[in-house]
Design a protein around this motif. Structure first.
Motif, PDB file in Angstrom:
ATOM      1  N   ASN A   1      21.041  20.835 -30.518  1.00  0.00           N
ATOM      2  CA  ASN A   1      19.906  21.377 -29.619  1.00  0.00           C
ATOM      3  C   ASN A   1      20.073  20.400 -28.343  1.00  0.00           C
ATOM      4  N   ARG A   2      20.041  19.202 -28.474  1.00  0.00           N
ATOM      5  CA  ARG A   2      20.150  18.198 -27.484  1.00  0.00           C
ATOM      6  C   ARG A   2      21.403  18.327 -26.659  1.00  0.00           C
ATOM      7  N   ARG A   3      22.607  18.144 -27.422  1.00  0.00           N
ATOM      8  CA  ARG A   3      23.827  18.031 -26.785  1.00  0.00           C
ATOM      9  C   ARG A   3      24.348  19.172 -25.527  1.00  0.00           C
ATOM     10  N   TYR A   4      24.025  20.371 -26.408  1.00  0.00           N
ATOM     11  CA  TYR A   4      24.672  21.711 -25.791  1.00  0.00           C
ATOM     12  C   TYR A   4      23.503  22.488 -25.253  1.00  0.00           C
ATOM     13  N   GLY A   5      22.180  21.955 -25.486  1.00  0.00           N
ATOM     14  CA  GLY A   5      21.049  22.811 -24.733  1.00  0.00           C
ATOM     15  C   GLY A   5      20.831  24.311 -25.388  1.00  0.00           C
ATOM     16  N   ILE A   6      21.192  24.140 -26.559  1.00  0.00           N
ATOM     17  CA  ILE A   6      21.019  25.426 -27.431  1.00  0.00           C
ATOM     18  C   ILE A   6      19.576  25.577 -28.200  1.00  0.00           C
ATOM     19  N   THR A   7      19.103  26.727 -27.745  1.00  0.00           N
ATOM     20  CA  THR A   7      17.604  27.026 -28.482  1.00  0.00           C
ATOM     21  C   THR A   7      17.790  27.131 -29.856  1.00  0.00           C
ATOM     22  N   VAL A   8      17.034  26.662 -30.764  1.00  0.00           N
ATOM     23  CA  VAL A   8      16.987  26.413 -32.247  1.00  0.00           C
ATOM     24  C   VAL A   8      15.809  26.815 -32.696  1.00  0.00           C
ATOM     25  N   LEU A   9      15.680  28.028 -33.392  1.00  0.00           N
ATOM     26  CA  LEU A   9      14.630  28.369 -34.375  1.00  0.00           C
ATOM     27  C   LEU A   9      14.823  28.285 -35.991  1.00  0.00           C
ATOM     28  N   CYS A  10      14.208  27.360 -36.441  1.00  0.00           N
ATOM     29  CA  CYS A  10      14.272  26.834 -37.787  1.00  0.00           C
ATOM     30  C   CYS A  10      13.126  27.009 -38.787  1.00  0.00           C
ATOM     31  N   ASN A  11      13.326  27.916 -39.910  1.00  0.00           N
ATOM     32  CA  ASN A  11      12.161  28.216 -40.753  1.00  0.00           C
ATOM     33  C   ASN A  11      12.461  26.797 -41.726  1.00  0.00           C
ATOM     34  N   LEU A  12      11.418  26.276 -41.773  1.00  0.00           N
ATOM     35  CA  LEU A  12      11.059  24.998 -42.488  1.00  0.00           C
ATOM     36  C   LEU A  12       9.760  25.238 -43.402  1.00  0.00           C
ATOM     37  N   HIS A  13       9.643  24.621 -44.724  1.00  0.00           N
ATOM     38  CA  HIS A  13       8.596  24.725 -45.639  1.00  0.00           C
ATOM     39  C   HIS A  13       7.921  23.443 -45.402  1.00  0.00           C
ATOM     40  N   SER A  14       8.742  22.333 -45.233  1.00  0.00           N
ATOM     41  CA  SER A  14       8.003  20.982 -45.156  1.00  0.00           C
ATOM     42  C   SER A  14       7.481  20.667 -43.641  1.00  0.00           C
ATOM     43  N   LEU A  15       6.174  20.420 -43.831  1.00  0.00           N
ATOM     44  CA  LEU A  15       5.499  20.079 -42.282  1.00  0.00           C
ATOM     45  C   LEU A  15       5.886  18.643 -41.925  1.00  0.00           C
ATOM     46  N   ASP A  16       6.237  17.727 -42.960  1.00  0.00           N
ATOM     47  CA  ASP A  16       6.993  16.572 -42.383  1.00  0.00           C
ATOM     48  C   ASP A  16       8.209  16.688 -41.648  1.00  0.00           C
ATOM     49  N   LEU A  17       9.028  17.416 -42.075  1.00  0.00           N
ATOM     50  CA  LEU A  17      10.319  17.666 -41.234  1.00  0.00           C
ATOM     51  C   LEU A  17       9.984  18.536 -39.926  1.00  0.00           C
ATOM     52  N   ALA A  18       9.313  19.396 -39.937  1.00  0.00           N
ATOM     53  CA  ALA A  18       8.941  20.378 -38.743  1.00  0.00           C
ATOM     54  C   ALA A  18       8.086  19.335 -37.779  1.00  0.00           C
ATOM     55  N   ARG A  19       7.396  18.401 -38.088  1.00  0.00           N
ATOM     56  CA  ARG A  19       6.697  17.624 -37.071  1.00  0.00           C
ATOM     57  C   ARG A  19       7.725  16.623 -36.547  1.00  0.00           C
ATOM     58  N   ALA A  20       8.797  16.190 -37.310  1.00  0.00           N
ATOM     59  CA  ALA A  20       9.532  15.156 -36.973  1.00  0.00           C
ATOM     60  C   ALA A  20      10.605  15.729 -35.868  1.00  0.00           C
ATOM     61  N   TYR A  21      10.968  16.880 -36.471  1.00  0.00           N
ATOM     62  CA  TYR A  21      12.029  17.242 -35.527  1.00  0.00           C
ATOM     63  C   TYR A  21      11.763  18.530 -34.286  1.00  0.00           C
ATOM     64  N   CYS A  22      10.674  19.298 -34.558  1.00  0.00           N
ATOM     65  CA  CYS A  22      10.427  20.225 -33.549  1.00  0.00           C
ATOM     66  C   CYS A  22       9.685  20.114 -32.475  1.00  0.00           C
ATOM     67  N   ASP A  23       9.866  20.556 -31.307  1.00  0.00           N
ATOM     68  CA  ASP A  23       8.926  20.668 -30.394  1.00  0.00           C
ATOM     69  C   ASP A  23       7.683  21.410 -30.407  1.00  0.00           C
ATOM     70  N   ARG A  24       7.922  22.460 -31.089  1.00  0.00           N
ATOM     71  CA  ARG A  24       6.810  23.549 -31.098  1.00  0.00           C
ATOM     72  C   ARG A  24       6.998  24.022 -32.697  1.00  0.00           C
TER      73      ARG A  24
END
Length: 273
Positions: A191-214
């Motif tokens: 996402n950072r290096r190439y500017g690729i948009t990432v949509l990621c399904n996650l069950h863990s809110l801990d991971l979601a908050r740590a990695y996701c902008d939205r």
């Protein structure tokens, strides 16, 4: 920009996705959260057109993705790469060949069948593997790797497609904590290096908050939350997860990661640099 308008997918009397409307900015890292059966996987599969919507539209830079057929649809799937929970590698083939399969849309069919990959394609594949510390495993059979290693190979395969979007469907669901971090770091790096948009399904809110902008929260196929991690209250978590809310709600301060803004660059140039 990726725009979803009133997207619906119905199976008999049940609506797996029910009138979802969203706009996803280029270069963002978006987490799709919710309990199992909330419609997360169905939503991503429709974006990639592995499942056809019952109603609504998917637009990307003005192109109606829901109307694409044939070669145009195959080109869209190359631009919108999919990463699965089950890795979807060919176990009996070596890692390099698995990654090169991400170039199938770029080469004539006879060359891919005979494994007549160009030196440029091979260099691109090896560079993608080395980005995720997997270059030394290029000659190994894919089924000899650990789950985390296989998922990093799957991300490398997605990268050599030179996609503009990566859709990751529960990519860490079957991994231990260490490999979970390695795989999420790999997605964040893409996402950072190439500017690729990432949509990621996650069950863990801990991971979601740590990695996701939205974060986009689904419940019974509908969007019930759309915002940043710190906006997610316990009441919303209970709406999303029901009795599971206590297990997934992170009550501490989420880990924050530096997210330097970089201009999108052409993947092939970056990988071969």
């Amino acid at each position: 920009m990726l725009v979803v308008e009133n997207l619906t997918r119905q199976y008999g009397a049940r609506r797996a996705v029910d009138g979802v409307s969203l706009s996803i900015e280029r270069g963002s890292f978006v987490g799709v959260i919710g309990r199992s059966g909330a419609g997360k996987s169905t939503l991503l599969r429709m974006l990639n057109r592995l499942a056809d919507p019952t109603g609504g539209r998917i637009l990307y830079d003005g192109t109606d993705v829901t109307r694409l057929r044939g070669r145009a649809l195959r080109a869209w799937r190359a631009r919108c790469a999919m990463i699965f929970q089950q890795f979807n590698l060919v176990g009996r083939l070596d890692v390099m060949t698995n990654v090169l399969m991400g170039r199938l849309d770029q080469v004539p069919a006879h060359r891919s069948l005979l494994k007549l990959w160009s030196e440029e394609d091979r260099a691109l594949a090896l560079a993608a593997l080395e980005n995720f510390d997997m270059g030394g495993f290029a000659a190994n059979r894919a089924d000899q790797l650990s789950g985390g290693q296989q998922q990093r190979v799957a991300i490398a395969r997605a990268l050599v497609q030179e996609p503009e979007i990566i859709l990751a469907d529960e990519p860490v669901a079957s991994l231990d904590p260490r490999n979970t971090r390695l795989v999420m770091d790999a997605l964040a790096d893409a996402n950072r290096r190439y500017g690729i948009t990432v949509l990621c399904n996650l069950h863990s809110l801990d991971l979601a908050r740590a990695y996701c902008d939205r974060l986009i929260g689904l419940s019974e196929g509908r969007v019930v939350f759309d915002g940043r991690g710190f906006d997610l209250t316990e009441d919303v978590a209970r709406t999303l997860y029901g009795l599971e809310a206590g297990e997934v709600m992170d009550r501490g301060e989420p880990e924050t990661r530096p997210r330097p803004m970089r201009a999108p660059i052409r993947h092939a140039e970056a990988l071969s640099a």
